[in-house]
Design a protein around this motif. Structure first.
Motif, PDB file in Angstrom:
ATOM      1  N   ASP A  75       0.857  -1.188   0.000  1.00 13.64           N
ATOM      2  CA  ASP A  75       0.000   0.000   0.000  1.00 13.64           C
ATOM      3  C   ASP A  75       0.897   1.245   0.000  1.00 13.64           C
ATOM      4  O   ASP A  75       1.673   1.450   0.946  1.00 13.64           O
ATOM      5  N   THR A  77       0.406   4.175   0.729  1.00 12.15           N
ATOM      6  CA  THR A  77       0.191   5.164   1.786  1.00 12.15           C
ATOM      7  C   THR A  77       0.850   4.754   3.106  1.00 12.15           C
ATOM      8  O   THR A  77       0.772   5.477   4.091  1.00 12.15           O
ATOM      9  N   ASP A  78       1.457   3.582   3.121  1.00 13.81           N
ATOM     10  CA  ASP A  78       2.068   3.055   4.349  1.00 13.81           C
ATOM     11  C   ASP A  78       3.576   3.386   4.321  1.00 13.81           C
ATOM     12  O   ASP A  78       4.275   3.028   3.378  1.00 13.81           O
ATOM     13  N   TRP A  79       4.026   4.056   5.369  1.00 13.03           N
ATOM     14  CA  TRP A  79       5.416   4.520   5.420  1.00 13.03           C
ATOM     15  C   TRP A  79       6.414   3.370   5.285  1.00 13.03           C
ATOM     16  O   TRP A  79       7.356   3.418   4.511  1.00 13.03           O
ATOM     17  N   ASN A 101       5.003   7.805  -9.465  1.00 11.20           N
ATOM     18  CA  ASN A 101       3.897   7.800  -8.502  1.00 11.20           C
ATOM     19  C   ASN A 101       2.588   7.936  -9.265  1.00 11.20           C
ATOM     20  O   ASN A 101       2.272   9.012  -9.784  1.00 11.20           O
ATOM     21  N   GLY A 104      -3.769   5.530  -7.227  1.00  9.31           N
ATOM     22  CA  GLY A 104      -4.776   6.431  -6.668  1.00  9.31           C
ATOM     23  C   GLY A 104      -6.182   5.969  -6.962  1.00  9.31           C
ATOM     24  O   GLY A 104      -6.392   5.027  -7.715  1.00  9.31           O
ATOM     25  N   ARG A 124      -5.237  11.022   1.345  1.00 11.74           N
ATOM     26  CA  ARG A 124      -4.227  10.056   1.799  1.00 11.74           C
ATOM     27  C   ARG A 124      -3.620   9.280   0.629  1.00 11.74           C
ATOM     28  O   ARG A 124      -2.397   9.191   0.501  1.00 11.74           O
ATOM     29  N   VAL A 125      -4.471   8.743  -0.239  1.00  9.51           N
ATOM     30  CA  VAL A 125      -3.916   7.894  -1.299  1.00  9.51           C
ATOM     31  C   VAL A 125      -3.066   8.721  -2.263  1.00  9.51           C
ATOM     32  O   VAL A 125      -2.007   8.262  -2.711  1.00  9.51           O
ATOM     33  N   HIS A 126      -3.486   9.942  -2.563  1.00  4.86           N
ATOM     34  CA  HIS A 126      -2.720  10.724  -3.538  1.00  4.86           C
ATOM     35  C   HIS A 126      -1.527  11.445  -2.881  1.00  4.86           C
ATOM     36  O   HIS A 126      -0.403  11.336  -3.373  1.00  4.86           O
ATOM     37  N   ARG A 128      -0.228  11.396   0.578  1.00  7.75           N
ATOM     38  CA  ARG A 128       0.672  10.539   1.354  1.00  7.75           C
ATOM     39  C   ARG A 128       1.258   9.447   0.449  1.00  7.75           C
ATOM     40  O   ARG A 128       2.412   9.058   0.591  1.00  7.75           O
ATOM     41  N   GLY A 129       0.448   8.972  -0.498  1.00  3.55           N
ATOM     42  CA  GLY A 129       0.912   7.967  -1.460  1.00  3.55           C
ATOM     43  C   GLY A 129       2.065   8.485  -2.303  1.00  3.55           C
ATOM     44  O   GLY A 129       2.951   7.725  -2.689  1.00  3.55           O
ATOM     45  N   CYS A 132       5.391   8.642   0.523  1.00  6.94           N
ATOM     46  CA  CYS A 132       6.105   7.523   1.170  1.00  6.94           C
ATOM     47  C   CYS A 132       7.167   6.893   0.267  1.00  6.94           C
ATOM     48  O   CYS A 132       8.331   6.778   0.663  1.00  6.94           O
TER      49      CYS A 132
END
Ligand code: NAI
Length: 304
Positions: A75, A77-79, A101, A104, A124-126, A128-129, A132
């Motif tokens: 995923d 969005t996960d660091w 990147n 989304g 978040r998805v766009h 933070r995505g 990370c």
């Protein structure tokens, strides 16, 4: 045989199990790149499990055509997942040269009915995505440069016309995509010293994301040319990932079919300078003069 544009390059493409990302991964591999095909396998609105196995399928297609690719289902969005995606490139292919990147999804709503959960999920998805994976990639490139190895690296982000001029029913999505355009400018300015360029795309393609909302437009052909085929965007991505694009950074490329242009972002109107503080009472006519002097704005999508 012509040398391939991306021979020797290792590229991560996020969200490459479907639509545009899949087209990029296939083209990159055909141009000689080793590709990490990342995809979480979610639905158009982020529903989990909806397209499970999508990354693996694209890898199978690439390998069947004689290319090199490996699947990753993390995923974006996960660091910690960002670290694993970068590590996957290093472990599988011994290096990393570019991150595309692209992952989304949308949860379209009029602003008046957008819920906090929808707002957060889309941002978040766009946003933070985009953070990370690139952030871990940049760590890797900076360490490599400090160790004395040459770095000629790329970040390719995905904005959208929605972010550049706004789109009715897509307030969260437009906000995220505008943020990505701004992020690209800052990454280009900050990362040049490490040998990293950053550019963004604003594509127009018929994918599951757009084929319902824009069905009629997306099926349009021009003299037999399928202008909205996702494959039309892929050659620019391959060129941007290659060594040939080293001089180009901080740009947002808008594409539709065979049309390609650079977005010139926010521009300034002529200014009026009083050389002192304005009073509120004076400002009505001043703002009117500014409005009369400014270039017409691009219409927000959905208003024209
Ligand atoms: P798509 O829905 O076909 O593909 C998106 C992929 O991202 C899917 O395979 C999905 O599983 C994956 N994904 C979603 N969340 C993920 C996560 N957290 N981690 C890993 N993978 C995840 O959509 P499409 O149209 O190919 O979109 C690709 C990108 O292009 C998106 O960023 C989209 O916003 C952008 N875009 C698309 C346009 C178009 O005309 N299709 C226009 C402007 C921008």
């Amino acid at each position: 045989m012509m040398p391939q544009m991306c021979e020797g390059r290792v590229v991560i493409v996020t969200g490459a199990g479907n639509g545009l990302g899949r087209a990029y991964a296939l083209d990159l591999a055909a141009e000689g790149a080793c590709v990490v095909v990342n995809d979480l396998g979610v639905g158009t609105h982020g529903e989990s499990g909806a397209t499970k196995g999508a990354a693996e399928k694209v890898v199978d297609e690439i390998r069947a055509a004689g290319g090199r690719a490996v699947a990753n289902t993390d995923d974006v969005t996960d660091w910690e997942a960002g670290r694993r995606i970068v590590q996957c490139a290093l472990d599988s292919f011994g290096g990393l040269d570019a991150v595309v990147n692209n992952a989304g999804f949308v949860r379209d709503r009029m602003f008046v009915s957008c819920t906090p959960d929808e707002w957060d999920a889309v941002l978040r998805v766009h946003l933070r995505g985009h953070f990370c994976t690139s952030r871990h990639a940049v760590d890797h490139w900076r360490a490599r440069q400090k160790a004395g190895s040459p770095v000629d690296a790329r970040i390719i982000n995905t904005s959208s016309g929605a972010g550049l001029q706004g789109s009715v029913g897509q307030s969260a999505y437009s906000t995220a995509k505008a943020g990505i355009a701004a992020l690209t400018l800052v990454q280009a300015a900050e990362l040049a010293r490490y040998g990293i360029t950053a550019n963004a795309l604003a594509p127009n393609a018929r994918t599951r994301m757009t084929e319902t909302a824009f069905a009629a437009e997306m099926s349009r052909q021009e003299e037999g040319f399928d202008i909205y085929a996702p494959e039309n965007t892929a050659p620019l991505v391959s060129w941007l990932c290659s060594a040939q694009s080293a001089e180009v950074t901080g740009q947002v490329f808008e594409l539709k079919g065979g049309r390609i242009r650079l977005s010139q972002g926010w521009t300034d109107s002529p200014e009026i300078d009083k050389k002192a503080r304005w009073s509120a009472a004076e400002l009505g006519p001043i703002v009117r003069r500014l409005l009369d002097a400014r270039a017409p704005a691009k219409p927000v999508y959905g208003t024209a």
